[in-house]
Each structure stands twice: as structure tokens, then as C-alpha cells.
Design a protein around this motif. Structure first.
Motif, PDB file in Angstrom:
ATOM      1  N   LYS A   1       0.840  -1.196   0.000  1.00 59.00           N
ATOM      2  CA  LYS A   1       0.000   0.000   0.000  1.00 59.00           C
ATOM      3  C   LYS A   1       0.869   1.237   0.000  1.00 59.00           C
ATOM      4  N   VAL A   2       0.472   2.242  -0.768  1.00 60.44           N
ATOM      5  CA  VAL A   2       1.132   3.549  -0.773  1.00 60.44           C
ATOM      6  C   VAL A   2       0.040   4.594  -0.588  1.00 60.44           C
ATOM      7  N   GLY A   3       0.042   5.218   0.564  1.00 57.79           N
ATOM      8  CA  GLY A   3      -1.044   6.149   0.871  1.00 57.79           C
ATOM      9  C   GLY A   3      -2.358   5.396   0.926  1.00 57.79           C
ATOM     10  N   THR A   4      -3.294   5.814   0.108  1.00 60.87           N
ATOM     11  CA  THR A   4      -4.582   5.121   0.043  1.00 60.87           C
ATOM     12  C   THR A   4      -4.640   4.135  -1.117  1.00 60.87           C
ATOM     13  N   GLU A   5      -3.549   4.074  -1.879  1.00 60.86           N
ATOM     14  CA  GLU A   5      -3.547   3.239  -3.084  1.00 60.86           C
ATOM     15  C   GLU A   5      -3.034   1.825  -2.795  1.00 60.86           C
ATOM     16  N   ARG A   6      -3.719   0.846  -3.389  1.00 57.37           N
ATOM     17  CA  ARG A   6      -3.235  -0.519  -3.434  1.00 57.37           C
ATOM     18  C   ARG A   6      -2.876  -0.860  -4.883  1.00 57.37           C
ATOM     19  N   PRO A   7      -2.062  -1.885  -5.131  1.00 56.04           N
ATOM     20  CA  PRO A   7      -1.640  -2.183  -6.509  1.00 56.04           C
ATOM     21  C   PRO A   7      -2.832  -2.366  -7.445  1.00 56.04           C
ATOM     22  N   ASP A   8      -2.853  -1.602  -8.529  1.00 52.39           N
ATOM     23  CA  ASP A   8      -3.945  -1.730  -9.491  1.00 52.39           C
ATOM     24  C   ASP A   8      -3.483  -2.347 -10.810  1.00 52.39           C
ATOM     25  N   PHE A   9      -2.188  -2.638 -10.925  1.00 46.06           N
ATOM     26  CA  PHE A   9      -1.686  -3.380 -12.085  1.00 46.06           C
ATOM     27  C   PHE A   9      -0.495  -4.206 -11.630  1.00 46.06           C
ATOM     28  N   ARG A  10      -0.518  -5.485 -12.002  1.00 42.46           N
ATOM     29  CA  ARG A  10       0.558  -6.395 -11.593  1.00 42.46           C
ATOM     30  C   ARG A  10       1.106  -7.108 -12.816  1.00 42.46           C
ATOM     31  N   LEU A  11       2.424  -7.015 -12.975  1.00 42.64           N
ATOM     32  CA  LEU A  11       3.113  -7.732 -14.043  1.00 42.64           C
ATOM     33  C   LEU A  11       3.968  -8.823 -13.418  1.00 42.64           C
ATOM     34  N   GLY A  12       3.705 -10.072 -13.762  1.00 34.56           N
ATOM     35  CA  GLY A  12       4.494 -11.198 -13.261  1.00 34.56           C
ATOM     36  C   GLY A  12       5.365 -11.764 -14.361  1.00 34.56           C
ATOM     37  N   ASP A  13       6.633 -11.958 -14.071  1.00 38.80           N
ATOM     38  CA  ASP A  13       7.560 -12.506 -15.065  1.00 38.80           C
ATOM     39  C   ASP A  13       8.578 -13.381 -14.340  1.00 38.80           C
ATOM     40  N   ASP A  14       9.086 -14.374 -15.042  1.00 36.65           N
ATOM     41  CA  ASP A  14      10.117 -15.251 -14.484  1.00 36.65           C
ATOM     42  C   ASP A  14       9.650 -15.856 -13.151  1.00 36.65           C
ATOM     43  N   LEU A  15       8.390 -16.283 -13.095  1.00 35.02           N
ATOM     44  CA  LEU A  15       7.875 -16.912 -11.883  1.00 35.02           C
ATOM     45  C   LEU A  15       8.299 -18.365 -11.781  1.00 35.02           C
ATOM     46  N   GLU A  16       8.759 -18.923 -12.898  1.00 35.86           N
ATOM     47  CA  GLU A  16       9.194 -20.315 -12.906  1.00 35.86           C
ATOM     48  C   GLU A  16      10.457 -20.436 -13.742  1.00 35.86           C
ATOM     49  N   ASN A  17      11.433 -21.142 -13.211  1.00 32.57           N
ATOM     50  CA  ASN A  17      12.664 -21.408 -13.949  1.00 32.57           C
ATOM     51  C   ASN A  17      13.108 -22.831 -13.637  1.00 32.57           C
ATOM     52  N   ALA A  18      14.284 -23.205 -14.109  1.00 38.90           N
ATOM     53  CA  ALA A  18      14.751 -24.578 -13.911  1.00 38.90           C
ATOM     54  C   ALA A  18      14.885 -24.930 -12.433  1.00 38.90           C
ATOM     55  N   ILE A  19      15.199 -23.923 -11.613  1.00 34.07           N
ATOM     56  CA  ILE A  19      15.376 -24.168 -10.171  1.00 34.07           C
ATOM     57  C   ILE A  19      14.027 -24.422  -9.507  1.00 34.07           C
ATOM     58  N   THR A  20      13.063 -23.538  -9.762  1.00 32.40           N
ATOM     59  CA  THR A  20      11.753 -23.700  -9.125  1.00 32.40           C
ATOM     60  C   THR A  20      11.041 -24.943  -9.636  1.00 32.40           C
ATOM     61  N   ALA A  21      11.224 -25.269 -10.917  1.00 33.32           N
ATOM     62  CA  ALA A  21      10.537 -26.424 -11.493  1.00 33.32           C
ATOM     63  C   ALA A  21      10.969 -27.727 -10.842  1.00 33.32           C
ATOM     64  N   GLU A  22      12.197 -27.772 -10.330  1.00 30.12           N
ATOM     65  CA  GLU A  22      12.711 -28.992  -9.696  1.00 30.12           C
ATOM     66  C   GLU A  22      12.520 -28.997  -8.184  1.00 30.12           C
ATOM     67  N   SER A  23      11.874 -27.957  -7.653  1.00 28.90           N
ATOM     68  CA  SER A  23      11.653 -27.880  -6.208  1.00 28.90           C
ATOM     69  C   SER A  23      10.161 -27.862  -5.915  1.00 28.90           C
ATOM     70  N   PRO A  24       9.586 -29.000  -5.502  1.00 32.32           N
ATOM     71  CA  PRO A  24       8.165 -29.013  -5.158  1.00 32.32           C
ATOM     72  C   PRO A  24       7.810 -28.000  -4.079  1.00 32.32           C
ATOM     73  N   ALA A  25       8.685 -27.793  -3.107  1.00 34.97           N
ATOM     74  CA  ALA A  25       8.384 -26.863  -2.014  1.00 34.97           C
ATOM     75  C   ALA A  25       8.279 -25.433  -2.521  1.00 34.97           C
ATOM     76  N   VAL A  26       9.233 -25.006  -3.359  1.00 32.21           N
ATOM     77  CA  VAL A  26       9.200 -23.647  -3.893  1.00 32.21           C
ATOM     78  C   VAL A  26       8.005 -23.483  -4.822  1.00 32.21           C
ATOM     79  N   THR A  27       7.767 -24.475  -5.660  1.00 33.17           N
ATOM     80  CA  THR A  27       6.619 -24.420  -6.567  1.00 33.17           C
ATOM     81  C   THR A  27       5.328 -24.259  -5.799  1.00 33.17           C
ATOM     82  N   GLU A  28       5.172 -25.050  -4.754  1.00 29.63           N
ATOM     83  CA  GLU A  28       3.945 -24.983  -3.957  1.00 29.63           C
ATOM     84  C   GLU A  28       3.808 -23.632  -3.265  1.00 29.63           C
TER      85      GLU A  28
END
Length: 563
Positions: free
Chosen positions: A186-213
């Protein structure tokens, strides 16, 4: 949106005010004019979908989108470099219109943008590139002014990272890791109104069930931390069929959002970006002979595959073709599975979630294999029923439920078995949930028809003791039952009617087989539960028996009648 001669004329010959207004309204016009240096090749057809998706997200026409596309598809350039700068630039135009008394509600102004990556440093790199663009793009500065004028620290310059900043147009940008929830941002009265997600999965996360979960759990909870008018765009590669990106695709599609799935070559053999790629080295050599600018020469996919796979790993199949199964070495013959899928039929009836393909025949041998889940919405409790008396044997029953508690699943197994003559039941006993199911089952069902796993002497191959109830999947047994199932299906000894089982088999790899029997984590294993159930059920072919008579009938001795 097509670039007509009229629109091009407006960009090149119109007044600054006309151009700025038009580009603030149209994302594609903005990109074509202010980022013309990015366009070394003619646009691919799917790029128009990207431009329209991003514009619709900002305007609020849609709330969610996912672009799952191959490496070098320009998805990050369009969304991060061009898209985020468009949000910052158009805010200036919107504020000007509002100051003149115009209603700007339909413009979809965005004031607080979050960029989320698995590694926060990658999100900070995206913001660094954005700041660099706002400071050095002369066309953008000439029309919209300096949207970023704060001096960058020496650390920001050296590390090429920016954690957060405000533009002069009043848009807040922040970088975050995908492992932290959106609630509380939160910033002042504003909450995030646009979210860009990138690189949420890579070779490391794909091989880790705990991180993936963990990432999946945070993503599932993220909606609660965002306002109703927020929009979200996720970029990614398809690294794993049961990983983060696969989950996001399902989540976005289920919520009515837009999912773009773009391999470099589609199933029909068509190249997705024909102005950039050709299939062979020979084609590239021929077409590039007349192109003097090296940056505009076409790229051979044959050469790209050779380059990416040079180390022995099938990177091309994953990152360019979006086919993680091909890279993981399929356990089952995919061509055979595809043929079986085409032959699948709908179940004859469904009794409280139990799909049934055939009626009970008391002269037949039946058995049920079962894999028990935790009942928490993660992995499923599953069962499969096989009729061993037909030729070939047939899977005629199946059940999958990820919410049923383990102890109640025991009652469900009893119900199913009683429908088919109180047949043999083989529940897996590995996890705590399997133990709970088995404990309940042996109190409510005849233990003589619950499978008992008896260890054999390694030398004499004779049974050692009476064994224990239930099936145990371990390093010694998992490949035995999976290999037996593969042989049965591919040799036509077993017919599988349930398409869900076959689709699990299609995506199952040798790597997945290695992971079986290890500790299971939430979402990560819910794709192969039916597969394990039918593998256990097929193993029961050695033990299943037809239902014997319930009582012994003896005819009374014949007595001669007489007077």
C-alpha cells in the motif's frame, strides 16, 4: 488494430497534441511510434494479440491474461519495456483531460504498478530498464516530457537495479519477489492496481516441489490483496506440466481471462514469426544472401535447436517448442497413448463421483487400486477398478476427489468394492493419509479382501511372514508396477476407458517416476494420482479372485416314492 495509412499519417504528420492523444488511447500506436527501433522484423500475428491484451488490461476490459510464449517472442519487451512506459506516459494525458473537466473514468488510469518475479533482482532489473528508457528515449521525452528525473544512486547504476520509484506523471512502480503476498502492499490510500508477473518459474523452481507450492499458494492468495479494479498480466515459459506456469494458465482461463500459448512452431508445422525464423539452415542461407544488415537476417530453427541442445539437454523443446514432456523423456509411448485417447468412451454412469463403464458380473475377477490424498484440495484421493476376466482386461471404474478426508475415503472404497461383489481392494499405505485410510478400512471391510503385501526372500523367493495390509510404493516397487502397466497398455493387454488416466500417462516422464515415493507437496503431485491408482490396480491381476458362492447348497438324497 491494423495500422492504416491514416493512422501512420497521424503519427508522422499530425500535431504533437494529436499524436500524444492518439498514442495515449492506443497501445499499439504508442509502441510503433516511440519504440520503432525495436522493430527489426515485421510483426508476427500473435503480437497483435499481445497489444490488444495489454490495452484491454489497462482499460479494465479484462482482469487477467497470461502470455506463455517461447524465448525471443518479444513478450517481455512488449509488456515490460513498452507497456509499463505506456502506463506512465498516458497518465499525463489523462490528468490533462481531467483538468479540463472531461470524464476520464473509461480511460482506465493506473497509479500503482507492481512487478513480481521469483527472484526480486529480476524485477528490479525490469524497473532499471524502464527508468533507462524514460531517461533516454528522445521521442518519448519530446512528447511527454521527463517522466523520470530523480538521480540514480551509484548502487543503482552499478547493479542495474531499481527497487521502486515514482514518475513525474504520478505512477508508482515497485519490484517484489513472487514469494511475498500482495496483501499489505500500500502507498497512501492506493493498493496495486496493475501487476506484471515474469520469471515466476525457472529450472530451479521447477525442480523444487516446495518452492513451486509456495509460489502457487501466494498466487492463489494474491487476489485477496488486490482491489477489484486491478489487472494482472503474467509472462512465462512452459517448463513443467505441473508447475507454476501450468497452474497460472488454469487459473487465468478459469477466471475468464485470456491465455496465449505460443510455441515457435505450432502442431501444424507453421512458424509463429515467419519474418524472423525459417526452419532449416539451407533456407536461412538462401534468404539471408540478400540481407546486408546482420540484425535483420532470418534465424534458422535448425541452427537454434543445435545451439540450445549442444550441452545434451533438450532446451530447445522446452523453451522454444513449449514441450516439457519431450525434454523429460516420456515414460509411456505418447503415440500409443494418443491413439488410446481417441478411442476413449464416456462412462456408462456416475454414482456419487465413481465413474462406471460396465455392470457387475459375479463370475468375473475384479480389483481396486487406490492412492490416498490429504483431502486439503491438493493431491487427489483416487481409485481405479479393473475387470481381469475380459480379454483384454478393462479399466471399468475410476474416482478422483481432492477434498475427501482420508478416513472417509475408506468408506468410499468400501462402497465401490461392494458394488462389484466386495472385490479385492489395494490402498497405498505410504503417507500419513494412506495410513489413516487403511486403519479405517480394516475396521469396516473384510481384511481377507484387502491386499496384503508379503515380502519375499531374495534367495528362495519364498514369502516371509504374513505381510502387512496395503500397498507400499518404494524404490523397489514403483518401477515394477509402472513398467508392468506400460507393457500392459502398449501391448494391448489392458484397455483404459478414462481419458483422465491416459492424459496423466501422456505427461508422465522418467523424472516424474524418480520423484514418486518422495514426500509429496500440495499441488505438485496432483497430476499422477489416477496413474498410481491404476498401476496398483493392475498389479492386483495376480491376486484378484471371482466371488465364490455365499452358501453351499446340497440336494437332498433321492427317495423313491411309493404306495
Amino acid at each position: 488494430m491494423k495500422l492504416t495509412k491514416q493512422k501512420i499519417d497521424l503519427l508522422t504528420n499530425g500535431t504533437r497534441e494529436e499524436r500524444v492523444y492518439a498514442c495515449a488511447k492506443s497501445f499499439k500506436l504508442f509502441c510503433v511510434f516511440y519504440y520503432s527501433r525495436y522493430f527489426r522484423y515485421q510483426l508476427a500475428p500473435f503480437h497483435d494479440d499481445f497489444y490488444q491484451d495489454f490495452e484491454d488490461l489497462v482499460y479494465g476490459r479484462i482482469k487477467d491474461a497470461a502470455w506463455v510464449a517461447y524465448r525471443e517472442s518479444a513478450k517481455t519487451s512488449i509488456a515490460a519495456n513498452m507497456g509499463l512506459s505506456w502506463i506512465a506516459a498516458r497518465k499525463k494525458v489523462i490528468d490533462g483531460l481531467a483538468a479540463q473537466g472531461e470524464n476520464v473514468d473509461h480511460w482506465g488510469v493506473r497509479r500503482y504498478v507492481n512487478v513480481d518475479c521469483y527472484d526480486k533482482a529480476n524485477a528490479e532489473n525490469i524497473l532499471f530498464d524502464l527508468v533507462t528508457e524514460l531517461q533516454t528515449n528522445d521521442l518519448l521525452i519530446a512528447d511527454f516530457g521527463h517522466l523520470f528525473n530523480a538521480p540514480r544512486s551509484s548502487d543503482q547504476k552499478d547493479l542495474k537495479r531499481v527497487e521502486k520509484f515514482n514518475t513525474t506523471s504520478g505512477v508508482r512502480f515497485e519490484a517484489h519477489t513472487a514469494l511475498t503476498p500482495t496483501r499489505g502492499r500500500k502507498v497512501g490510500t492506493e493498493r496495486p492496481d496493475f501487476r506484471l508477473g515474469d520469471d515466476l518459474e525457472n529450472a530451479i523452481t521447477a525442480e523444487s516441489p516446495a518452492v513451486t507450492e509456495k509460489i502457487i499458494r501466494v498466487l492463489s492468495e494474491s487476489k485477496a490483496g488486490l482491489p477489484d479494479y486491478s489487472a494482472s498480466l503474467t509472462l512465462g515459459n512452459y517448463i513443467s506440466e505441473q508447475g507454476v506456469v501450468a497452474y497460472i494458465m488454469k487459473l487465468v482461463a478459469g477466471a475468464g481471462g485470456r491465455v496465449r500459448f505460443i510455441p515457435v512452431v505450432d502442431k501444424q508445422g507453421n512458424i509463429s514469426w515467419p519474418d524472423k525464423y525459417v526452419k532449416t539452415d539451407a533456407e536461412a542461407a538462401e534468404v539471408n544472401a540478400g540481407i546486408t544488415d546482420p540484425s535483420k537476417r532470418k534465424i534458422s530453427l535448425e541452427s537454434k535447436k543445435r545451439e540450445l541442445n549442444a550441452g545434451g539437454r533438450r532446451i530447445y523443446e522446452v523453451e522454444m517448442m513449449l514441450d516439457p514432456v519431450a525434454a523429460g523423456s516420456p515414460f509411456f509411448d505418447r503415440a500409443a497413448i494418443e491413439r488410446l485417447i481417441a478411442q476413449c468412451t464416456e462412462s456408462k454412469e456416475v454414482k456419487a463421483g465413481f465413474h462406471i463403464w460396465a455392470d457387475y458380473n459375479p463370475s468375473h475377477r475384479y480389483a481396486i487400486g487406490a492412492d490416498t490424498g490429504k483431502g486439503n484440495g491438493g493431491d487427489h484421493s483416487t481409485s481405479c477398478l479393473i475387470d481381469f476376466s475380459t480379454v483384454p482386461a478393462r479399466q471399468i471404474g475410476s474416482y478422483a476427489n481432492n477434498m475427501i478426508p482420508a478416513d472417509q475415503f475408506a468408506y468410499e472404497l468400501k462402497r465401490q468394492a461392494d458394488l462389484f461383489g466386495s472385490c479385492l481392494v489395494a490402498p497405498e499405505k505410504n503417507s500419513e493419509s494412506g495410513g489413516s485410510c487403511l486403519t479405517t478400512l480394516k475396521m469396516i471391510y473384510d481384511t481377507n479382501v484387502i491386499y496384503r503385501q508379503v515380502p519375499l526372500d531374495r534367495i528362495s523367493d519364498q514369502p516371509l511372514g504374513s505381510g502387512e495390509l496395503g500397498w507400499e510404493t518404494n524404490s523397489a516397487t514403483k518401477y515394477t508396477i509402472l513398467n508392468d502397466l506400460r507393457t500392459a497398455v502398449e501391448d494391448g493387454l489392458l484397455i483404459i476407458n478414462d481419458e483422465r488416466i491416459l492424459r496423466e500417462m501422456k505427461s508422465f516422464t522418467h523424472t516424474d517416476a524418480d520423484d514418486l515415493g518422495r514426500s509429496r507437496v500440495g499441488h505438485f503431485t496432483n497430476h499422477f494420482d489416477l496413474l498410481m491408482a491404476i498401476a496398483i490396480a493392475w498389479e492386483m491381476r495376480k491376486h484378484a479372485k471371482a466371488k465364490g458362492p455365499t452358501s453351499t447348497y446340497e440336494q437332498e438324497p433321492y427317495e423313491r416314492t411309493g404306495l
